[in-house]
Design a protein around this motif. Sequence first.
Motif, short mmCIF file in Angstrom:
data_model
loop_
_atom_site.label_atom_id
_atom_site.label_comp_id
_atom_site.label_asym_id
_atom_site.label_seq_id
_atom_site.Cartn_x
_atom_site.Cartn_y
_atom_site.Cartn_z
N ALA A 158 0.79 -1.18 -0.05
CA ALA A 158 -0.07 -0.08 -0.17
C ALA A 158 1.04 1.21 -0.10
CB ALA A 158 -1.12 -0.03 1.38
N HIS A 159 1.77 1.25 0.93
CA HIS A 159 2.77 2.29 1.04
C HIS A 159 3.55 2.65 -0.42
CE1 HIS A 159 5.69 5.05 3.00
NE2 HIS A 159 6.55 4.32 2.22
N LYS A 160 3.77 1.65 -1.16
CA LYS A 160 4.61 1.70 -2.43
C LYS A 160 3.73 2.40 -3.49
CE LYS A 160 8.29 -1.59 -1.59
NZ LYS A 160 8.43 -3.19 -1.59
N LEU A 161 2.50 2.06 -3.22
CA LEU A 161 1.43 2.48 -4.36
C LEU A 161 0.89 3.82 -3.93
CD1 LEU A 161 -0.60 -0.90 -5.07
CD2 LEU A 161 1.35 0.28 -6.51
N GLY A 162 1.50 4.29 -3.03
CA GLY A 162 0.93 5.55 -2.71
C GLY A 162 -0.19 6.02 -1.82
N LEU A 163 -0.34 4.71 -1.17
CA LEU A 163 -1.59 4.87 -0.26
C LEU A 163 -0.85 5.16 1.26
CD1 LEU A 163 -3.82 1.98 -1.16
CD2 LEU A 163 -4.19 4.25 -1.72
N GLU A 164 -1.65 5.75 2.25
CA GLU A 164 -1.34 6.00 3.60
C GLU A 164 -1.37 4.76 4.57
OE1 GLU A 164 -1.34 8.90 7.38
OE2 GLU A 164 -2.71 9.34 5.55
N ALA A 165 -0.37 3.97 4.90
CA ALA A 165 -0.44 2.55 5.66
C ALA A 165 -0.77 3.25 6.90
CB ALA A 165 0.72 1.95 5.18
N VAL A 166 -1.94 3.19 7.45
CA VAL A 166 -2.00 3.59 8.68
C VAL A 166 -2.01 2.79 9.90
CG1 VAL A 166 -3.32 5.77 8.23
CG2 VAL A 166 -4.76 3.88 8.54
N GLY A 167 -2.38 1.57 9.76
CA GLY A 167 -2.43 0.79 10.74
C GLY A 167 -2.83 -0.80 10.58
N VAL A 168 -3.38 -1.20 11.71
CA VAL A 168 -3.86 -2.71 11.61
C VAL A 168 -5.07 -2.79 12.31
CG1 VAL A 168 -3.17 -4.97 12.80
CG2 VAL A 168 -1.18 -3.64 11.91
N SER A 169 -5.72 -3.60 12.02
CA SER A 169 -7.23 -3.93 12.66
C SER A 169 -7.22 -5.55 13.05
CB SER A 169 -8.51 -3.58 11.70
OG SER A 169 -8.69 -4.50 10.87
N PHE A 170 -8.28 -5.81 13.92
CA PHE A 170 -8.38 -7.09 14.25
C PHE A 170 -9.80 -7.30 14.87
CE2 PHE A 170 -6.12 -5.37 17.99
CZ PHE A 170 -7.07 -5.56 19.05
N HIS A 171 -10.59 -8.30 14.93
CA HIS A 171 -11.69 -8.46 15.67
C HIS A 171 -11.57 -9.88 16.42
CE1 HIS A 171 -15.84 -8.78 16.22
NE2 HIS A 171 -16.15 -7.58 15.59
N VAL A 172 -12.08 -9.67 17.71
CA VAL A 172 -11.72 -10.92 18.70
C VAL A 172 -13.17 -11.83 18.44
CG1 VAL A 172 -10.27 -9.65 20.19
CG2 VAL A 172 -12.75 -9.47 20.45
N GLY A 173 -14.03 -11.36 17.81
CA GLY A 173 -15.09 -12.25 17.82
C GLY A 173 -16.27 -11.60 18.45
N SER A 174 -17.60 -11.70 17.86
CA SER A 174 -18.69 -11.02 18.54
C SER A 174 -18.96 -11.61 19.67
CB SER A 174 -19.74 -11.12 17.34
OG SER A 174 -20.77 -9.97 17.71
N GLN A 175 -19.92 -10.66 20.72
CA GLN A 175 -20.13 -11.21 22.01
C GLN A 175 -19.04 -11.95 22.65
OE1 GLN A 175 -23.14 -10.18 23.15
NE2 GLN A 175 -23.31 -11.69 24.94
N GLN A 176 -17.85 -11.23 22.72
CA GLN A 176 -16.73 -11.77 23.39
C GLN A 176 -16.61 -11.34 24.77
OE1 GLN A 176 -13.98 -13.71 24.26
NE2 GLN A 176 -13.15 -13.36 22.02
N ALA A 177 -16.93 -12.56 25.63
CA ALA A 177 -16.76 -12.23 26.98
C ALA A 177 -15.55 -12.36 27.74
CB ALA A 177 -17.83 -13.36 27.67
N ASN A 178 -14.57 -12.62 27.02
CA ASN A 178 -13.03 -12.73 27.48
C ASN A 178 -12.31 -11.48 27.41
OD1 ASN A 178 -10.53 -13.59 28.54
ND2 ASN A 178 -10.11 -15.14 26.89
N THR A 179 -12.28 -10.75 28.36
CA THR A 179 -11.28 -9.41 28.07
C THR A 179 -10.03 -9.87 27.91
OG1 THR A 179 -10.95 -9.39 30.58
CG2 THR A 179 -12.76 -8.41 29.54
N ALA A 180 -9.45 -10.92 27.95
CA ALA A 180 -7.96 -10.99 27.69
C ALA A 180 -8.05 -11.32 26.33
CB ALA A 180 -7.47 -12.44 28.44
N ALA A 181 -8.88 -11.39 25.47
CA ALA A 181 -8.72 -11.91 24.16
C ALA A 181 -8.19 -10.90 23.04
CB ALA A 181 -10.20 -12.22 23.41
N TRP A 182 -8.25 -9.75 23.85
CA TRP A 182 -7.59 -8.52 22.84
C TRP A 182 -6.14 -8.51 23.38
CZ3 TRP A 182 -12.54 -7.94 24.39
CH2 TRP A 182 -13.39 -7.54 23.35
N ASP A 183 -5.48 -9.26 24.16
CA ASP A 183 -4.23 -9.29 24.37
C ASP A 183 -3.26 -9.88 23.61
OD1 ASP A 183 -2.16 -8.77 26.95
OD2 ASP A 183 -1.73 -10.64 26.07
#
Lengths: 378, 378
Positions: free
Chosen positions: B163-188
């Motif tokens: 993305a960076h090489k093609l002139g886009l701004e590479a801003v970051g990373v995303s993730f998803h720990v699963g919907s209705q996630q009751a384990n707060t440690a999942a984000w770790d």
Amino acid sequence: MVTDRINDFLRTTRSDEPFVVVDLEVVRKNFERLARALPESRVYYAVKANPAPEILALLAKLGSSFDTASVAEIEMVLAAGASADRISYGNTIKKERDIARAYALGVRLYAVDCPEEVEKIARVAPGARVFCRVLTDGAGAEWPLSRKFGCEPDMAVSVLEHAHKLGLEAVGVSFHVGSQQANTAAWDTALADASRVFKTLAERGIHLKLVNMGGGFPTRYLKDVPTSEDYGKAIFGALRRHFGNRIPETIIEPGRGLVGDAGVIRAEVVLVSRKSEDPDGQRWVFLDIGKFGGLAETMDEAIRYPIRTPRDGDRTTPCVIAGPTCDSADVLYEKTPYELPVSLTVGDEILIEATGAYTTTYASNGFNGFAPLKSYVI
Amino acid sequence: MVTDRINDFLRTTRSDEPFVVVDLEVVRKNFERLARALPESRVYYAVKANPAPEILALLAKLGSSFDTASVAEIEMVLAAGASADRISYGNTIKKERDIARAYALGVRLYAVDCPEEVEKIARVAPGARVFCRVLTDGAGAEWPLSRKFGCEPDMAVSVLEHAHKLGLEAVGVSFHVGSQQANTAAWDTALADASRVFKTLAERGIHLKLVNMGGGFPTRYLKDVPTSEDYGKAIFGALRRHFGNRIPETIIEPGRGLVGDAGVIRAEVVLVSRKSEDPDGQRWVFLDIGKFGGLAETMDEAIRYPIRTPRDGDRTTPCVIAGPTCDSADVLYEKTPYELPVSLTVGDEILIEATGAYTTTYASNGFNGFAPLKSYVI
């Protein structure tokens, strides 16, 4: 089945979104073939499979009757030109006020599977004809049935007796062997159960005359299925075996069997990617249609649709196929990956065959902002 | 949660069909609580959870940003009064022409998870900001995620570099720990992966600044779930652990967590019956709403909604609960039956709580002739 008429339509139709196109000539042929294979049975088209007005109008003209699930479906059938005496209210779960509305519209044939439902009908649809659905095991069906509809055959005897006592006409028994049922012998067990209900009630002076043999007639997806003639022969044999020379009136309720192979979806490849940098890693092919846009029957990978691509003939590898929504359940085939050409590319238009049944109405009401599946009937 | 406002509404509202009512005051409180618990994170409401215009307008007024899945959702957000710089096009699967339309509408932030998607964006959305979604395992979530979205963290490095090489701004990373996630440690774990992508790219001169921590914030169904404060503490702790004192900008994308408990469905008992004459046989309770009318998240009995009946307090027995359609898959709870009062009767009105998310849009487009779920926002 991509008929010449569908091909012509596809050639001249541009669309930014996926759509299904249904060829009425195929529906007509399916109807005529099934009617010929089971000449003594009356066909009640299961409206839920595809309630497009053009399909209902054609079948009304061809002399079909109609199996409906709700007052809205009853109204659609009436609007298509069929009279109320050709309509069965085949849902065993009805609000009393909906039974009253159906009765006011002239509907006289109702499904039941418990005394509570009989009582509702007796209250607001006096004198109506009722048939009682019995449980079958559904073994051999690709879209198997749960125990949701029907009761044990012994209980059916009491239910129909109760109906008789309340002034309703206890006309018969119904069953359903499971949708997309490829085992023609499945009807045999169910007809044996039905005949026992007939006999027991006859001993009590109640003479049933109707067996509603439900649906289950399959459409051809990837695997070959028996022909209408095979079904006709197997079912007629089972009727003879269990009812001797006192064969009752029979009803069949094909849905998928009449419209499934009449429809083709045109969709687009939105993305082809991998999850890792391993060049041998599994390819993921994302389409602009998925589980929420009309292909709900891929649930648990139950129905496996034939897919045609413009690259057919090229070398293939197994792919996961998924839909376009932000829902991780929107994956069509993963446990058993699907062979697709390695040359398949973003923007390719593909055809998903045998998608005339259970696609427009299973589509969600705008999930993720995607419009419900567009439908053309030609 | 049946608030006083919802109670007032229910008291004065007659309806022949089931409906959902959403209390905006609950949405407001959920938003404020989450914003307070994660004061450094920007909230992007996941529009797909419930795109009702009133909800979007309230959240726009409260300063929320928006995570969208399609151009139609982008248009809804703009119509609700939010500007395009508060919109993320968070679907990793986009048609190139839809990216172009989003860009024309002013959207500058896009999700990717493969080089092919980066190339589309580079062609029609020059200079846009992109974040790359990485795979997480989703353990602990009640509505777990498949591998549909995201790529391995190693591959994310190349995707962002591309993305960076093609002139886009590479801003970051995303993730998803699963919907209705009751384990707060999942984000770790996910934040550990994210920080590695940050470090590797920094060594190559590309400095990321954003972590999109996705959704997963639960709503309370039958079981207790951790509070927003618990989530805030766990997530902040994980950020400190993996990013030290160079904590990046963060985004969260709650959907269910903002609207789930703000909604209540009112439905009706259509039938209570048994399958056999055994008086101890299992009761089946049929409602006028089911899997195709808005309760799709009961699929595999994943989400178990609290149900209130006018007979609460009476003795209960376990029941199977099913919907009103002629589809045998339309059964809500069977593997784990649901305790309901023995006195429950046809015609009783029941309340299904915590149904503000994923009900109106998961509803089918008229399957069996039943209209999509009616929705009120108060």
